[in-house]
Design a protein around this motif. Structure first.
Motif, PDB file in Angstrom:
ATOM      1  N   GLU A  28      44.094   9.916 -40.054  1.00 47.60           N
ATOM      2  CA  GLU A  28      43.471  11.141 -40.575  1.00 47.60           C
ATOM      3  C   GLU A  28      42.878  12.051 -39.489  1.00 47.60           C
ATOM      4  OE1 GLU A  28      40.494  12.457 -44.180  1.00 47.60           O
ATOM      5  OE2 GLU A  28      40.427  10.415 -43.428  1.00 47.60           O
ATOM      6  N   PRO A  29      42.176  11.536 -38.470  1.00 47.01           N
ATOM      7  CA  PRO A  29      41.655  12.446 -37.440  1.00 47.01           C
ATOM      8  C   PRO A  29      42.748  13.117 -36.605  1.00 47.01           C
ATOM      9  CG  PRO A  29      40.515  10.348 -37.362  1.00 47.01           C
ATOM     10  CD  PRO A  29      41.655  10.182 -38.308  1.00 47.01           C
ATOM     11  N   LEU A  30      43.958  12.545 -36.593  1.00 49.73           N
ATOM     12  CA  LEU A  30      45.047  13.112 -35.797  1.00 49.73           C
ATOM     13  C   LEU A  30      45.821  14.191 -36.538  1.00 49.73           C
ATOM     14  CD1 LEU A  30      46.406   9.778 -34.302  1.00 49.73           C
ATOM     15  CD2 LEU A  30      44.821  11.390 -33.257  1.00 49.73           C
ATOM     16  N   MET A  31      45.609  14.329 -37.829  1.00 48.23           N
ATOM     17  CA  MET A  31      46.377  15.295 -38.609  1.00 48.23           C
ATOM     18  C   MET A  31      46.177  16.743 -38.160  1.00 48.23           C
ATOM     19  SD  MET A  31      48.281  13.480 -40.353  1.00 48.23           S
ATOM     20  CE  MET A  31      49.040  14.554 -41.531  1.00 48.23           C
ATOM     21  N   PRO A  32      44.969  17.190 -37.795  1.00 45.72           N
ATOM     22  CA  PRO A  32      44.837  18.577 -37.310  1.00 45.72           C
ATOM     23  C   PRO A  32      45.629  18.843 -36.029  1.00 45.72           C
ATOM     24  CG  PRO A  32      42.691  17.711 -37.890  1.00 45.72           C
ATOM     25  CD  PRO A  32      43.661  16.576 -37.974  1.00 45.72           C
ATOM     26  N   LEU A  33      45.881  17.804 -35.237  1.00 48.19           N
ATOM     27  CA  LEU A  33      46.655  17.984 -34.009  1.00 48.19           C
ATOM     28  C   LEU A  33      48.122  18.294 -34.295  1.00 48.19           C
ATOM     29  CD1 LEU A  33      45.189  15.101 -31.833  1.00 48.19           C
ATOM     30  CD2 LEU A  33      44.641  17.532 -31.734  1.00 48.19           C
ATOM     31  N   LEU A  34      48.594  17.913 -35.481  1.00 49.77           N
ATOM     32  CA  LEU A  34      50.000  18.145 -35.815  1.00 49.77           C
ATOM     33  C   LEU A  34      50.263  19.570 -36.286  1.00 49.77           C
ATOM     34  CD1 LEU A  34      50.803  14.797 -37.633  1.00 49.77           C
ATOM     35  CD2 LEU A  34      51.474  15.489 -35.336  1.00 49.77           C
ATOM     36  N   LYS A  35      49.237  20.359 -36.451  1.00 51.40           N
ATOM     37  CA  LYS A  35      49.421  21.731 -36.940  1.00 51.40           C
ATOM     38  C   LYS A  35      49.880  22.676 -35.840  1.00 51.40           C
ATOM     39  CE  LYS A  35      46.358  21.169 -40.790  1.00 51.40           C
ATOM     40  NZ  LYS A  35      45.290  21.677 -41.598  1.00 51.40           N
ATOM     41  N   ARG A  36      49.539  22.362 -34.594  1.00 50.98           N
ATOM     42  CA  ARG A  36      49.987  23.201 -33.474  1.00 50.98           C
ATOM     43  C   ARG A  36      51.157  22.504 -32.788  1.00 50.98           C
ATOM     44  NH1 ARG A  36      44.583  24.260 -30.348  1.00 50.98           N
ATOM     45  NH2 ARG A  36      46.028  23.732 -28.691  1.00 50.98           N
TER      46      ARG A  36
END
Length: 67
Positions: A28-36
């Motif tokens: 879950e904490p890594l999901m924002p990294l997949l947006k860029r």
């Protein structure tokens, strides 16, 4: 005796839910990294490199050959 087997049959469901909970909370904490795209490529590269590193390490430790 039937209660014992009913209790034992609950353990696989507990193991699956426990494992999925740990996996979800780790990802879950890594999901924002997949947006860029830049950080997504870096994250995918990191995951692949960790997998390859573990594969080579285990092969060397176990004495497995490629051929």
């Amino acid at each position: 005796m039937q209660e014992f087997f009913q209790n034992v049959s609950r353990y696989p469901r507990y193991l699956i839910s426990f494992s999925l909970g740990i996996f979800f909370n780790a990802i879950e904490p890594l999901m924002p990294l997949l947006k860029r795209p830049t950080t997504a490529i870096a994250l995918v590269g990191l995951v692949i490199s960790v997998f390859v590193f573990l594969t080579f390490t285990l092969r060397a430790m176990l004495g497995l050959s490629v051929a």
